[in-house]
Design a protein around this motif. Structure first.
Motif, short mmCIF file in Angstrom:
data_model
loop_
_atom_site.label_atom_id
_atom_site.label_comp_id
_atom_site.label_asym_id
_atom_site.label_seq_id
_atom_site.Cartn_x
_atom_site.Cartn_y
_atom_site.Cartn_z
N ILE A 16 0.99 -1.13 0.09
CA ILE A 16 -0.04 0.01 0.07
C ILE A 16 0.84 1.27 -0.01
O ILE A 16 1.68 1.50 0.75
CB ILE A 16 -0.87 -0.10 1.23
CG1 ILE A 16 -2.10 -1.09 0.92
CG2 ILE A 16 -1.70 1.40 1.52
CD1 ILE A 16 -2.76 -1.02 2.37
N VAL A 73 -1.06 1.05 -5.50
CA VAL A 73 -1.90 0.18 -4.43
C VAL A 73 -2.43 1.47 -3.48
O VAL A 73 -1.58 1.81 -2.60
CB VAL A 73 -1.10 -0.97 -4.02
CG1 VAL A 73 -1.97 -1.45 -3.08
CG2 VAL A 73 -0.69 -1.53 -4.83
N ASN A 74 -3.62 1.63 -3.49
CA ASN A 74 -4.12 2.72 -2.41
C ASN A 74 -4.90 1.85 -1.30
O ASN A 74 -4.76 2.54 -0.10
CB ASN A 74 -5.10 3.57 -3.13
CG ASN A 74 -4.73 4.23 -4.17
OD1 ASN A 74 -3.82 4.73 -4.07
ND2 ASN A 74 -5.50 4.09 -5.48
N SER A 75 -5.10 0.68 -1.36
CA SER A 75 -5.89 -0.15 -0.16
C SER A 75 -5.76 -1.79 -0.47
O SER A 75 -5.53 -1.79 -1.58
CB SER A 75 -7.16 0.29 0.00
OG SER A 75 -7.98 -0.08 -0.75
N ASP A 77 -8.17 -3.28 -0.73
CA ASP A 77 -9.41 -3.83 -1.82
C ASP A 77 -8.87 -3.72 -3.17
O ASP A 77 -9.51 -4.20 -4.00
CB ASP A 77 -10.35 -2.49 -1.27
CG ASP A 77 -11.14 -2.80 -0.10
OD1 ASP A 77 -11.09 -3.89 0.72
OD2 ASP A 77 -11.73 -1.77 0.56
N ASP A 78 -7.82 -3.08 -3.43
CA ASP A 78 -7.35 -3.01 -4.95
C ASP A 78 -6.72 -4.40 -5.38
O ASP A 78 -6.51 -4.40 -6.56
CB ASP A 78 -6.12 -1.85 -5.01
CG ASP A 78 -6.57 -0.60 -4.80
OD1 ASP A 78 -7.76 -0.43 -4.77
OD2 ASP A 78 -5.61 0.33 -4.39
N ASP A 130 -8.47 -7.47 -5.70
CA ASP A 130 -9.11 -8.12 -6.52
C ASP A 130 -9.17 -7.30 -8.01
O ASP A 130 -9.35 -7.81 -8.88
CB ASP A 130 -10.66 -8.09 -6.10
CG ASP A 130 -10.80 -8.98 -4.85
OD1 ASP A 130 -9.65 -9.85 -4.71
OD2 ASP A 130 -11.53 -8.58 -4.16
N ALA A 131 -9.01 -5.76 -7.76
CA ALA A 131 -8.88 -5.05 -9.06
C ALA A 131 -7.84 -5.52 -9.96
O ALA A 131 -7.89 -5.69 -11.19
CB ALA A 131 -9.21 -3.65 -8.85
N PHE A 132 -6.70 -5.55 -9.41
CA PHE A 132 -5.52 -5.92 -10.23
C PHE A 132 -5.48 -7.32 -10.59
O PHE A 132 -5.19 -7.44 -11.87
CB PHE A 132 -4.23 -5.77 -9.12
CG PHE A 132 -3.55 -4.62 -9.05
CD1 PHE A 132 -2.55 -4.58 -9.98
CD2 PHE A 132 -3.90 -3.48 -8.06
CE1 PHE A 132 -1.83 -3.09 -9.68
CE2 PHE A 132 -3.27 -2.24 -7.91
CZ PHE A 132 -2.21 -1.90 -8.72
#
Length: 362
Positions: free
Chosen positions: A240, A332-334, A336-337, A339-341
């Motif tokens: 993060i 990477v901000n959190s 939660d990212d 799954d998006a990656f």
């Protein structure tokens, strides 16, 4: 016999991890005992001005003067120990074993000297030697010091004090009987106390090693020895605030290979591919995602450098099999990212498959 004596006296130094636990216990004990001693010495010093002591004419008020000197000396020794341990937090490991040993040694030596000095002043006046007995018991029980040192200090203190008692006022028959028994008792207590805690320290190290082993097993894929999905999530959390490049990759036509050559050969292929990725990208950056799918996640790497590593992987494979991959990059901000990656990399992987396999897109 020689071996048993060495063992009993603790001549051999414990392992560093065990010694660390003993040192942490000494730091905790030092904080408590140094505070207690400082408070007691302040109280005793103050009280010494509030009452009169009736002395023999040949021993005027110097008796109380000597006591005050002793109070100040012991307070100083306790203060240096207290200052050392409060500036070296045990939980942060910011202490030196040697410096801690020296600080405790100064305190214990001063404590023994105080016990002898005050008690011999009292003994001259036919008073009890409770100060000596109490402080020597404290010396024997509080600190986790190897018996070779603590027993030596107890022995010197006991028999030097005995010599002084005999010299200044004589020793009674009862003392001649009881004093050696008291000495042996203190030595046994000291050794037993040390080895009791040493056993606890060893068990703590074993438990920690077992817990670490279990933790490592829970984060490691049994076949390839790469990190698994759980480890991926932990590693991603560490990223993060950083820019990363993630690649989701798998072996082309792995199912066909498995069906043709068998599962044992398929496992060998999985392990080989894992080793190639690990050698090029680093063990901390490679994860088995499931089946024949792997994730490579590298922080702060340029696209050119990443492409170069992929070429090196292809060279290592030497045509034995092919692989395809999808790549996604960004900050990477959190957590939660994650799954998006993975989703972005997965889409590029499927695009690579549609375009003929044996390529990395993204």
């Amino acid at each position: 016999m020689r071996f048993s004596v060495k063992k009993v006296l603790g001549i051999e130094k414990p392992r560093d991890d065990i010694q660390f636990i003993l040192d942490c216990a000494n730091i905790r004990n030092s904080k408590v005992i140094s505070i207690i001693i400082m408070i007691m010495e302040i109280i005793c010093f103050g009280i010494s001005f509030s009452y009169e002591v009736h002395l023999d004419p040949s021993l005027p008020n110097s008796w109380m003067f000597h006591h005050r000197i002793a109070y100040v000396t012991l307070f100083t020794a306790a203060a240096q120990l207290f200052l050392y341990v409060i500036t070296r937090p045990a939980e942060m490991g910011r202490f030196s074993h040697r410096a801690l040993t020296v600080s405790i040694g100064i305190f214990l030596t001063t404590l023994s000297a105080f016990a002898i000095y005050v008690s011999i002043l009292d003994y001259v006046l036919k008073e009890q030697i409770l100060v000596f007995v109490t402080l020597e018991l404290l010396l024997a029980c509080i600190f986790m010091v190897r018996p070779i040192f603590s027993v030596a200090l107890i022995t010197i203190s006991f028999w030097f004090f005995y010599w002084l008692m005999d010299k200044v006022a004589g020793v009674s028959a009862a003392t001649n009987v009881n004093y050696p028994i008291l000495y042996v008792f203190f030595v046994i207590v000291n050794i037993a106390r040390y080895y009791q805690y040493l056993k606890v320290a060893r068990q703590t190290v074993m438990n920690h090693a077992l817990a670490e082993s279990l933790r490592e097993s829970s984060l490691t894929d049994a076949l390839t020895k790469l990190k698994n999905r759980a480890a991926l999530r932990l590693r991603f959390e560490e990223m993060i605030g950083s820019e990363i490049t993630m690649m989701l990759t798998d072996i082309d036509d792995f199912k066909s290979h498995n069906d043709k050559f068998g599962h044992a050969r398929g496992d060998e292929l999985l392990v080989r591919f894992a080793r190639i990725l690990q050698a090029e990208f680093g063990a901390e950056n490679c994860f088995r995602y499931g089946g024949d799918e792997y994730i490579v996640m590298v922080p702060k790497i340029s696209a050119q450098e990443f492409d170069e590593k992929i070429k090196n992987c292809l060279s290592s494979i030497a045509g034995a099999f092919n692989f395809s991959g999808g790549r996604a990059s960004g900050p990477v901000n959190s957590i939660d990212d994650l799954d998006a990656f993975i989703k972005a990399a997965d889409e590029k992987l499927y695009q690579a498959k549609r375009e003929g396999k044996n390529r990395v897109l993204g």
